[in-house]
Design a protein around this motif. Structure first.
Motif, PDB file in Angstrom:
ATOM      1  N   LYS A 214      38.089  -5.502  57.088  1.00  0.00           N
ATOM      2  CA  LYS A 214      37.389  -5.347  55.826  1.00  0.00           C
ATOM      3  C   LYS A 214      35.960  -5.830  55.996  1.00  0.00           C
ATOM      4  O   LYS A 214      35.717  -6.920  56.516  1.00  0.00           O
ATOM      5  N   LEU A 215      35.042  -5.010  55.560  1.00  0.00           N
ATOM      6  CA  LEU A 215      33.642  -5.420  55.582  1.00  0.00           C
ATOM      7  C   LEU A 215      33.336  -6.266  54.348  1.00  0.00           C
ATOM      8  O   LEU A 215      34.053  -6.204  53.348  1.00  0.00           O
ATOM      9  N   PRO A 216      32.286  -7.051  54.390  1.00  0.00           N
ATOM     10  CA  PRO A 216      31.928  -7.875  53.219  1.00  0.00           C
ATOM     11  C   PRO A 216      31.655  -7.010  51.991  1.00  0.00           C
ATOM     12  O   PRO A 216      31.085  -5.924  52.087  1.00  0.00           O
ATOM     13  N   LYS A 217      32.068  -7.498  50.843  1.00  0.00           N
ATOM     14  CA  LYS A 217      31.808  -6.796  49.594  1.00  0.00           C
ATOM     15  C   LYS A 217      30.408  -7.075  49.076  1.00  0.00           C
ATOM     16  O   LYS A 217      29.863  -6.285  48.307  1.00  0.00           O
ATOM     17  N   GLY A 218      29.856  -8.202  49.465  1.00  0.00           N
ATOM     18  CA  GLY A 218      28.531  -8.571  48.980  1.00  0.00           C
ATOM     19  C   GLY A 218      27.634  -9.030  50.108  1.00  0.00           C
ATOM     20  O   GLY A 218      28.072  -9.703  51.044  1.00  0.00           O
ATOM     21  N   CYS A 277      28.457   3.715  46.600  1.00  0.00           N
ATOM     22  CA  CYS A 277      27.128   3.455  46.084  1.00  0.00           C
ATOM     23  C   CYS A 277      26.759   2.009  46.374  1.00  0.00           C
ATOM     24  O   CYS A 277      27.543   1.246  46.948  1.00  0.00           O
ATOM     25  N   ILE A 278      25.538   1.640  45.969  1.00  0.00           N
ATOM     26  CA  ILE A 278      25.006   0.290  46.182  1.00  0.00           C
ATOM     27  C   ILE A 278      24.569  -0.263  44.827  1.00  0.00           C
ATOM     28  O   ILE A 278      23.912   0.427  44.036  1.00  0.00           O
ATOM     29  N   VAL A 308      34.810 -12.088  38.818  1.00  0.00           N
ATOM     30  CA  VAL A 308      36.017 -11.275  38.669  1.00  0.00           C
ATOM     31  C   VAL A 308      35.792  -9.860  39.179  1.00  0.00           C
ATOM     32  O   VAL A 308      36.649  -9.279  39.862  1.00  0.00           O
ATOM     33  N   GLU A 309      34.645  -9.285  38.877  1.00  0.00           N
ATOM     34  CA  GLU A 309      34.369  -7.929  39.332  1.00  0.00           C
ATOM     35  C   GLU A 309      34.271  -7.857  40.855  1.00  0.00           C
ATOM     36  O   GLU A 309      34.701  -6.877  41.467  1.00  0.00           O
ATOM     37  N   LEU A 310      33.705  -8.876  41.471  1.00  0.00           N
ATOM     38  CA  LEU A 310      33.631  -8.879  42.933  1.00  0.00           C
ATOM     39  C   LEU A 310      35.016  -8.986  43.547  1.00  0.00           C
ATOM     40  O   LEU A 310      35.298  -8.388  44.589  1.00  0.00           O
ATOM     41  N   VAL A 321      27.673  -4.559  47.081  1.00  0.00           N
ATOM     42  CA  VAL A 321      26.805  -5.307  46.168  1.00  0.00           C
ATOM     43  C   VAL A 321      25.789  -6.077  47.005  1.00  0.00           C
ATOM     44  O   VAL A 321      26.166  -6.907  47.831  1.00  0.00           O
ATOM     45  N   VAL A 322      24.531  -5.770  46.807  1.00  0.00           N
ATOM     46  CA  VAL A 322      23.438  -6.432  47.512  1.00  0.00           C
ATOM     47  C   VAL A 322      22.659  -7.249  46.486  1.00  0.00           C
ATOM     48  O   VAL A 322      22.264  -6.722  45.434  1.00  0.00           O
TER      49      VAL A 322
END
Length: 640
Positions: A214-218, A277-278, A308-310, A321-322
């Motif tokens: 898994k790649l980072p979400k943020g 998307c980003i 929570v969304e993350l 998410v950046v």
């Protein structure tokens, strides 16, 4: 009002008065005769007949009227058995009255009365002004009602989520085609290399999830202002060809509790519809700061919803998410833990090669002169961010246009750099000839010691033009960005700092030295204390690091020893600078005279004028070790 003559006496008002008396059961015989006599001058008893027709049908009283001989009306009034007064006029009453008024008597009566609204019989109207209290109450009531209505309407729209559609909020409308690419971002090659993996993931998410990884979400971009964090995020979207959501951390906060959390939900819901998307959140520290139990509830709800969304994302959704911030140390620990913003990408200020690339990018649409050397400008601007370099180019272009030049050259670039670093020229300052002479010898002493001391950075320019709070300065530029400085280089800098004070003493005597060397002494003392307490460059104290600013961390004997070592270092630099200037006093006079004549001299002009063999800095002076903040850069030593 009719009885008091406060209204106009017309047939219409008379008829209305009779109607009112009839309704109130106040029409008696005497009043009726008075009315008929009063109405005779208004066109007979037609008005009375008109009111009599209004009498109730239950009345049994009847009147039989005949034609009056000259009075305009007459009649018979009787009483009935109904108990209430009443009368009924015959249909010929109006005509008879009008005929009776046809004679000379009626003409005389009309002339006597005059026409209503004429100068002899004016129409008087009176308006009653409302009181102050009634006006105030009406105003308060109107404003209060409007405020309640607007507040209720705004709350309803915000609660139903209609505000976004009405205000056309760009958070829910991503930019579909970003034109920015990694090639457009200069000076942050290491950061671009780390973000290339994110681009590959957005292009083909299954390539990275086949093996269960898994790649980072943020991704958190950390760096000083103006280094290109937003441009990097746009470049990720442009390289991957995916939609790009942009928002600022402050946009989520609102006066109503829960609005920020709802906006976070709306943003992530819209992002899921456009996946992959980003989402780019600029200045995330506005909502992601450390939580405190004393914080208000609305301040925690927005961050809680973001957390929570993350956590709610799946690895295959393809949403990255950046976020960007200048203060990573203030972010909440739950926000930067693994699984959320667990990848931190540092975006530092560009090095000398990066600054050159940025300057070349900004100069593509600006005409350049043949003498423009961007590598020199890059070396002269250490610590400048990408935004600072863009401002440098803009100031230089404005200066060239103002002076009538067709191209931007070194002169405009030097002007722009000096203005940004030192401030604008003080052209209105009135400086005496003696002060200019003293400043010329002061700056000449700095430049001559720098030219003749091993380990000193090359002299780039010397000037006695006042700028900001300085009367003059000598600028030294390193050949390349300095990561670490050796003891030789630090001692050379101490010597250059003391060159100005030594030159004043040699030429004008010890009793005529000025306060112009205050900044030089402060710089030399700070550097010498750092050499003793931080860098372990004292033979007496040895290889130790001391916290000099904390008075409780060292004994009085140790503090006295530190002060003694600092004094020895500064005094040694003073003695070396005095030896150099005493030996080359003739060159000092020539250099000061040239500065008084031309005010500004470049390093090449100084070297060619004096014909000296400048001792170059040793190539082995730079050692490998821990980088110190502010170690590399331009040295500007001047006279305050």
């Amino acid at each position: 009002m009719f009885e008091q003559n406060r209204v106009a006496n017309t047939p219409e008002t008379l008829a209305e008065y009779v109607k009112a008396l009839t309704r109130l059961d106040r029409l008696d015989t005497a009043r009726f005769h008075a009315l008929t006599q009063r109405g005779s001058g208004l066109g007979g008893s037609g008005a009375v007949r008109q009111a009599a027709d209004y009498a109730p049908s239950s009345s049994s009283y009847t009147s039989s009227w005949g034609s009056g001989a000259g009075s305009g009306g007459g009649g018979y009034y009787g009483s009935g058995s109904a108990g209430g007064p009443g009368f009924a006029a015959g249909p010929a009453l109006g005509a008879a009255g009008a005929a009776a008024l046809g004679g000379s008597g009626s003409a005389a009566g009309a002339a006597a009365e005059g026409v209503l609204g004429s100068p002899k019989n004016p129409l008087v109207m009176t308006f009653a002004e409302p009181s102050f209290s009634s006006q105030m109450w009406r105003t308060v009531r109107t404003l209060g009602g409007a405020f309640i209505l607007v507040t209720c309407l705004g709350t309803l729209l915000d609660d139903k989520g209609l505000t976004k559609s009405f205000l056309n909020n760009p958070d829910l409308k991503p930019q579909m085609n970003s034109s920015t690419r990694f090639a457009d971002v200069k000076g942050v090659d290491e950061a671009k290399h780390e973000l290339e993996e994110i681009v590959e993931y957005l292009r083909d998410p299954h390539k990275f999830t086949n093996l269960g990884g898994k790649l980072p979400k943020g991704v958190l971009l950390v760096g000083p202002p103006g280094t290109g964090k937003t441009m990097l995020a746009r470049a990720i979207a442009g390289e991957a060809g995916v939609p790009f959501f942009y928002c600022s951390g402050s946009e989520f906060e609102e006066v109503f509790v829960g609005v920020g959390a709802r906006r976070v939900r709306d943003l992530f819901t819209a992002a899921k519809k456009h996946a992959p998307c980003i989402i780019f959140i600029d200045e995330i520290d506005a909502i992601g700061g450390n939580r405190n139990p004393k914080d208000q509830q609305y301040m925690r709800m927005t961050l809680n919803q973001l957390l929570v969304e993350l956590d709610g994302f799946k690895a295959t959704e393809g949403i990255i998410v950046v976020a960007a911030t200048n203060f990573a140390e203030v972010l909440d620990k739950a926000l930067v833990r693994p699984g959320r913003f667990d990848r931190h990408v540092v975006v530092p200020n560009p090095d000398v090669e990066g600054r050159k690339q940025i300057l070349e990018t900004h100069m593509q649409k600006i005409p350049k002169s043949a003498d423009l050397d961007l590598s020199v400008i890059a070396r002269a601007t250490p610590g400048f961010s990408g935004a600072d370099l863009a401002n440098l180019i803009n100031v230089a272009a404005l200066h060239a246009a103002k002076t009538g030049l067709k191209e931007v050259g070194m002169r405009s670039m030097e002007y722009a750099r000096d203005r940004i670093v030192m401030g604008a020229e003080r052209k209105s300052a009135v400086i005496s000839e003696s002060s200019r002479k003293l400043t010329a010898y002061h700056e000449g002493g700095h430049a001559l010691v720098a030219l003749l001391t091993e380990g000193a950075d090359p002299v780039h320019k010397a000037t006695i033009v006042p700028r900001g709070l300085s009367l003059g300065m000598v600028t030294q530029l390193p050949e390349e960005d300095v990561v670490n400085r050796s003891r030789r280089q630090m001692l050379a800098r101490l010597d250059v700092c003391m060159g100005g004070r030594v030159a004043e003493e040699l030429i004008f005597g010890p009793n005529d030295v000025t306060t112009g060397a205050s900044s030089d002494l402060r710089m030399a003392t700070t550097l010498a204390r750092a050499m003793v307490t931080k860098y372990g460059m004292s033979e007496r104290l040895g290889q130790v690091a001391l916290d000099y600013d904390d008075g409780n961390s060292m004994s009085s004997e140790t503090r006295a020893a530190v002060e003694e070592e600092v004094r020895n270092l500064v005094q040694g630099a003073y003695d070396r600078a005095r030896a150099v200037l005493t030996k080359h006093e003739r060159e000092l006079h020539r250099l000061a005279a040239e500065l008084m004549e031309k005010e500004t001299l470049s390093g090449e002009q100084i070297r060619s004028m004096l014909g000296l063999r400048v001792v170059e800095a040793a190539a082995a002076a730079n050692t490998v070790g821990k980088r110190e903040g502010g170690g590399g850069g331009t040295t500007a030593i001047g006279m305050a």
